[in-house]
Write a protein that holds these residues in place. Structure first.
Motif, PDB file in Angstrom:
ATOM      1  N   VAL A  77      11.904   3.314  -6.415  1.00 17.02           N
ATOM      2  CA  VAL A  77      11.289   2.753  -5.219  1.00 17.02           C
ATOM      3  C   VAL A  77      10.176   3.673  -4.752  1.00 17.02           C
ATOM      4  CG1 VAL A  77      11.671   1.973  -2.851  1.00 17.02           C
ATOM      5  CG2 VAL A  77      13.472   1.685  -4.560  1.00 17.02           C
ATOM      6  N   GLY A  78       9.003   3.093  -4.487  1.00 19.51           N
ATOM      7  CA  GLY A  78       7.852   3.869  -4.027  1.00 19.51           C
ATOM      8  C   GLY A  78       7.731   3.870  -2.515  1.00 19.51           C
ATOM      9  N   ASP A 135      10.853  -3.890  -4.501  1.00 19.72           N
ATOM     10  CA  ASP A 135      10.012  -3.991  -5.700  1.00 19.72           C
ATOM     11  C   ASP A 135       8.757  -4.809  -5.437  1.00 19.72           C
ATOM     12  OD1 ASP A 135      11.746  -2.475  -7.165  1.00 19.72           O
ATOM     13  OD2 ASP A 135      12.749  -4.159  -8.141  1.00 19.72           O
ATOM     14  N   ASP A 173       6.268  -2.794  -3.218  1.00 21.31           N
ATOM     15  CA  ASP A 173       5.681  -1.747  -4.057  1.00 21.31           C
ATOM     16  C   ASP A 173       4.619  -2.321  -4.988  1.00 21.31           C
ATOM     17  OD1 ASP A 173       6.646   0.763  -3.400  1.00 21.31           O
ATOM     18  OD2 ASP A 173       8.468   0.551  -4.578  1.00 21.31           O
ATOM     19  N   ALA A 208       8.407   3.032  -8.399  1.00 20.36           N
ATOM     20  CA  ALA A 208       7.317   2.079  -8.411  1.00 20.36           C
ATOM     21  C   ALA A 208       5.991   2.747  -8.142  1.00 20.36           C
ATOM     22  CB  ALA A 208       7.581   0.991  -7.388  1.00 20.36           C
ATOM     23  N   GLY A 209       6.020   3.940  -7.526  1.00 18.96           N
ATOM     24  CA  GLY A 209       4.769   4.634  -7.241  1.00 18.96           C
ATOM     25  C   GLY A 209       4.049   5.065  -8.485  1.00 18.96           C
ATOM     26  N   TYR A 248       5.609   2.222  -0.455  1.00 23.42           N
ATOM     27  CA  TYR A 248       5.544   0.892   0.159  1.00 23.42           C
ATOM     28  C   TYR A 248       6.930   0.285   0.283  1.00 23.42           C
ATOM     29  CZ  TYR A 248       0.423   0.687  -0.473  1.00 23.42           C
ATOM     30  OH  TYR A 248      -0.920   0.910  -0.406  1.00 23.42           O
ATOM     31  N   GLY A 249       7.684   0.316  -0.811  1.00 26.27           N
ATOM     32  CA  GLY A 249       9.009  -0.281  -0.809  1.00 26.27           C
ATOM     33  C   GLY A 249       9.966   0.407   0.141  1.00 26.27           C
TER      34      GLY A 249
END
Length: 347
Positions: free
Chosen positions: A158-159, A135, A138, A1-2, A161-162
């Motif tokens: 997954v980034g 999700d 992110d 997600a990043g 934040y997530g």
């Protein structure tokens, strides 16, 4: 997600051929999964004529990894009607998690038992709601526009934040369950982690049908899973008001039998208030709700219900006043800076 974040920072856009390889699963494979059923969307009576047993089993198939009969598929319209049964599916997940908690707590510390129960629930659901939490955080944290948010939300990776959100969620859940203590099973007045798991899993999933009925479901025409989810969104009228009332009564009954009427009413109030807040927030950010956002809401309501059962009267209000004062000063500073920035632009 990043990945969505460095597109905003001006890095080159990828061509379509590259985009099809950004996820772990190939795009063509995702598209080939279709709508989850061999039925046609034009057959409007198909979902309406489905029995409640079929609706319930479709919900089980959607929310868990439990086996279902071969004649049951993921028809989006049937699933929408089946959302009324979400609290019962949640109670099943909660009960299996509770049995794991009781088994492990009989020979190991409560913290390990709580960890085992969480592991059992995510294995049983395939991390379904947790995936939505990662999700959503992110996308809402890294996206500035609706298009960016939806693009990040679709990324299978997954980034930062997530990752942080999931870590904090799991840590908090394990600690809260351990704090609730050993299970005491009693109809209409259970105590400890086991009955709490059953009640919270059931009540939290009530938010799904409530938000689906009350809010606009965002349709993403670029989503590779659009064949299923966009049909799902267009079928929301099948979730009638009587089915919402049934779902609410079902969740309340399960919680009352598990933890008693008083705590059940608190859990219901938490669920409805949190669903309202989530709906307002979703409308502000993306103009409605979407699947991942619904999953994230379930996770947060679960934590709130466990927290309400662990909460104690504070010995002093001073820490709360200090925290409130700090955030009031930060908000005032932000408002002042924003006003000066707008004023200088207008000048």
């Amino acid at each position: 997600a990043g990945q969505g974040t460095y597109r905003e920072l001006g890095m080159p856009k990828e061509n379509n051929a590259t985009k099809r390889q950004t996820g772990v699963v190939d795009a063509d494979e995702i598209i080939s999964r279709g709508s989850g059923t061999t039925a046609k969307e034009s057959d409007e009576n198909y979902a309406n004529n489905a029995s409640d047993l079929r609706c319930f089993l479709t919900s089980v198939l959607f929310l868990t990894r439990l086996p279902c009969p071969m004649w049951c598929d993921l028809h989006p319209g049937v699933l929408v009607r089946g959302m009324a049964w979400f609290p019962l599916v949640g109670a099943i997940v909660g009960l299996i998690s509770a049995l794991w908690f009781d088994f492990v707590s009989s020979c190991l510390p409560l913290s390990i038992a709580a960890t085992a129960s969480v592991a059992a629930s995510v294995r049983l659901t395939g991390c379904f709601h947790e995936d939505g939490l990662g999700d959503t955080v992110d996308a809402f944290g890294g996206g500035w526009s609706l298009a960016q948010i939806l693009r990040i939300m679709k990324d299978s990776r997954v980034g930062t934040y997530g990752s942080i959100a999931l870590s904090l969620f799991l840590i908090a859940k394990v600690h809260l369950l351990a704090s609730l203590g050993p299970s005491v099973w009693e109809v209409g007045g259970g105590e400890g982690a086991g009955p709490a798991l059953v009640a919270a899993h059931a009540m939290a999933r009530l938010s799904g049908p409530v938000l689906m009925r009350a809010c606009h479901y965002v349709i993403d025409e670029e989503d590779l899973k659009g064949g299923f989810y966009n049909w799902f969104a267009r079928s929301k009228e099948l979730l009638s008001l009587p089915r919402i009332v049934f779902s609410l009564a079902l969740a309340s009954l399960i919680a009352t039998l598990s933890i008693g009427a008083q705590r059940a009413m608190v859990a219901l109030a938490i669920t409805l208030v949190a669903s309202f807040v989530a709906g307002v927030y979703g409308n502000q950010v993306i103009g409605g709700v979407i699947g991942d956002f619904l999953g994230a809401t379930v996770c947060m309501i679960e934590l709130l219900i466990y927290s309400s059962m662990c909460v104690r009267t504070p010995s002093s209000l001073l820490p709360a006043l200090r925290l409130g004062l700090v955030y009031l000063l930060l908000w005032s500073y932000k408002a002042l800076v924003t006003r000066k920035t707008v004023g200088s632009k207008n000048a």
